[in-house]
Scaffold this active site. Sequence first.
Site, PDB file in Angstrom:
ATOM      1  N   LEU A 103       4.376   3.714   3.639  1.00  0.00           N
ATOM      2  CA  LEU A 103       4.349   4.291   4.983  1.00  0.00           C
ATOM      3  C   LEU A 103       4.337   3.071   5.884  1.00  0.00           C
ATOM      4  CD1 LEU A 103       4.123   6.902   6.659  1.00  0.00           C
ATOM      5  CD2 LEU A 103       1.641   6.654   6.559  1.00  0.00           C
ATOM      6  N   ASP A 104       5.389   2.874   6.677  1.00  0.00           N
ATOM      7  CA  ASP A 104       5.569   1.573   7.320  1.00  0.00           C
ATOM      8  C   ASP A 104       4.394   1.193   8.227  1.00  0.00           C
ATOM      9  OD1 ASP A 104       6.228   2.109  10.223  1.00  0.00           O
ATOM     10  OD2 ASP A 104       7.863   3.255   9.331  1.00  0.00           O
ATOM     11  N   LYS A 105       4.300  -0.082   8.490  1.00  0.00           N
ATOM     12  CA  LYS A 105       3.161  -0.668   9.203  1.00  0.00           C
ATOM     13  C   LYS A 105       2.910  -0.004  10.555  1.00  0.00           C
ATOM     14  CE  LYS A 105       1.414  -5.202  10.708  1.00  0.00           C
ATOM     15  NZ  LYS A 105       1.693  -6.660  10.765  1.00  0.00           N
ATOM     16  N   ASP A 106       3.975   0.408  11.239  1.00  0.00           N
ATOM     17  CA  ASP A 106       3.847   0.985  12.569  1.00  0.00           C
ATOM     18  C   ASP A 106       3.543   2.480  12.555  1.00  0.00           C
ATOM     19  OD1 ASP A 106       4.450  -1.501  13.711  1.00  0.00           O
ATOM     20  OD2 ASP A 106       6.600  -1.121  13.542  1.00  0.00           O
ATOM     21  N   SER A 107       3.497   3.068  11.357  1.00  0.00           N
ATOM     22  CA  SER A 107       3.236   4.509  11.217  1.00  0.00           C
ATOM     23  C   SER A 107       1.821   4.736  10.697  1.00  0.00           C
ATOM     24  CB  SER A 107       4.256   5.140  10.262  1.00  0.00           C
ATOM     25  OG  SER A 107       5.569   4.935  10.734  1.00  0.00           O
TER      26      SER A 107
END
Length: 240
Positions: A103-107
């Site tokens: 789950l990407d860093k910005d999410s």
Amino acid sequence: MEENIRLNKFLSDAGVCSRRAADKAIEEGRVLVNKKPALMGQRISSSDEVLFDGKAVSNANKKPVLIAYNKPVGIVCTAEKKEKNNIVDHIGYPERIYPVGRLDKDSNGLILLTNQGDLVNKIMRAVNAHEKEYIVSVDKEIDGDFIKKMSDGVYLDELEVTTRKCKVKKLSKYEFNIILTQGLNRQIRRMCQMLGYKVKTLKRVRIMNIELGDLKVDTYRDVTEEEIATLNKMLEGSKN
């Protein structure tokens, strides 16, 4: 342990890392078998001694672990120690676990962590087409054309692929719900960008039958026995 097992599967079953990460570690010389550098594709037996980063590895009497975590923005879904914000060190779970996918860093939102390698493979392999649900807010008003194009599949220039058809529902002027059955790198963000929108917030709220619910940000819970039973039933026939 079963006899004559692939080393990457052994490491995955032992909760050290995924098979893909195991292959990378083997290539980097971080895995020793009987005090010798491991070889790609090597098979081992119960009599072999395996060291990963200098520590002995065993999957004997390993208790299965599966937790649901509400990941905050800024935490990176990797077990790599060189990443200071890696999810494993951040959580500090008492046993060796690793994330099921990314789950990407910005999410933010739901991610599962486990010590069961086969479970990771069955959930994450795109061919198995298991659902993951997200709530997304964007910078411009959502219209019917946007919903239709997102639902039908979007061609992603950077990845040279068209996304699978998916379920998309408008929730408010700037917010929508989307259910995917694939997990391309930063897929939702790329889809929105191709249609002229920019994602402001992205939260995952469900993986298959496991829901985020009211789990507080930066906390985790054990996945219940009932959830695991349902999950295993849904995974029947899935490739690993």
